[in-house]
Motif scaffolding. Sequence first.
Motif, PDB file in Angstrom:
ATOM      1  N   TYR A  10       0.532  -1.290   0.565  1.00  0.00           N
ATOM      2  CA  TYR A  10      -0.061   0.285  -0.046  1.00  0.00           C
ATOM      3  C   TYR A  10       0.965   1.500   0.373  1.00  0.00           C
ATOM      4  N   PHE A  11       0.776   2.084  -0.765  1.00  0.00           N
ATOM      5  CA  PHE A  11       1.057   3.608  -0.851  1.00  0.00           C
ATOM      6  C   PHE A  11       0.302   4.805  -1.668  1.00  0.00           C
ATOM      7  N   ARG A  12       0.510   5.474  -1.080  1.00  0.00           N
ATOM      8  CA  ARG A  12      -0.275   6.725  -1.968  1.00  0.00           C
ATOM      9  C   ARG A  12       0.657   7.887  -1.437  1.00  0.00           C
ATOM     10  N   ARG A  13       0.205   8.715  -2.707  1.00  0.00           N
ATOM     11  CA  ARG A  13       0.888   9.926  -3.104  1.00  0.00           C
ATOM     12  C   ARG A  13       0.980  11.005  -1.863  1.00  0.00           C
ATOM     13  N   ALA A  77       9.920  10.620   9.683  1.00  0.00           N
ATOM     14  CA  ALA A  77      10.116   9.798   8.236  1.00  0.00           C
ATOM     15  C   ALA A  77       9.953   7.985   9.070  1.00  0.00           C
ATOM     16  N   LEU A  78      10.785   7.760  10.020  1.00  0.00           N
ATOM     17  CA  LEU A  78      11.472   7.260  11.268  1.00  0.00           C
ATOM     18  C   LEU A  78      10.158   6.821  11.727  1.00  0.00           C
ATOM     19  N   TYR A  79       9.028   7.142  11.777  1.00  0.00           N
ATOM     20  CA  TYR A  79       8.122   7.429  12.322  1.00  0.00           C
ATOM     21  C   TYR A  79       6.576   6.586  11.268  1.00  0.00           C
ATOM     22  N   SER A  80       7.511   6.831   9.762  1.00  0.00           N
ATOM     23  CA  SER A  80       6.192   6.319   9.454  1.00  0.00           C
ATOM     24  C   SER A  80       6.578   5.135   9.424  1.00  0.00           C
ATOM     25  N   ILE A  81       7.878   4.633   9.210  1.00  0.00           N
ATOM     26  CA  ILE A  81       8.656   3.089   8.664  1.00  0.00           C
ATOM     27  C   ILE A  81       7.909   2.174  10.145  1.00  0.00           C
ATOM     28  N   LYS A  82       7.794   2.507  10.951  1.00  0.00           N
ATOM     29  CA  LYS A  82       7.012   1.835  12.430  1.00  0.00           C
ATOM     30  C   LYS A  82       5.774   1.137  11.753  1.00  0.00           C
ATOM     31  N   ILE A  83       5.013   2.169  11.688  1.00  0.00           N
ATOM     32  CA  ILE A  83       3.670   2.178  11.567  1.00  0.00           C
ATOM     33  C   ILE A  83       3.727   1.663  10.164  1.00  0.00           C
ATOM     34  N   VAL A  94       8.588  -0.338  -0.799  1.00  0.00           N
ATOM     35  CA  VAL A  94       7.474   0.586  -0.035  1.00  0.00           C
ATOM     36  C   VAL A  94       7.457   1.163   1.149  1.00  0.00           C
ATOM     37  N   GLN A  95       8.087   0.963   1.994  1.00  0.00           N
ATOM     38  CA  GLN A  95       8.282   1.809   3.105  1.00  0.00           C
ATOM     39  C   GLN A  95       9.305   2.468   3.356  1.00  0.00           C
ATOM     40  N   PHE A  96      10.519   2.388   2.416  1.00  0.00           N
ATOM     41  CA  PHE A  96      11.086   3.090   1.488  1.00  0.00           C
ATOM     42  C   PHE A  96      10.841   4.747   1.423  1.00  0.00           C
TER      43      PHE A  96
END
Length: 123
Positions: A10-13, A77-83, A94-96
């Motif tokens: 899942y990725f959304r711009r 950005a680091l928190y987004s990886i955890k989410i 996708v995480q990147f």
Amino acid sequence: MLADKVSSTYFRRTSFFWVTFVIGSLGYYTLLMFWPQSVPYKSLGPLGNFSKYLVDNYYSHLYVGYWLAWGLHLAEALYSIKICSDKGITNVNVQFKWAFQTFLFGMPSLWHLWSYEPEQKDK
């Protein structure tokens, strides 16, 4: 099986509005920090007058705020990886993408990630 594939990729711009707003505001802030002499203060009306006042009287505060803003973007950005991990987005590419987008655009990117509800697996 298809739900697992969708949730892991899942990725959304971020919307074009937020992309231009964040690039414009951080770009302007960068000009104020590193090239304040190149900003056309008189052409910008009240924003220019206010910016000139801040640069002349509170430059050190602006400087600290500038680096705090980028530090906050890095933390987001680091928190987004955890989410991503918590929501089952396991694809590293996708995480990147999420981390990079969140680093550049901050909260507008995180809102998309927070609002994502992966389908629950049937047990």
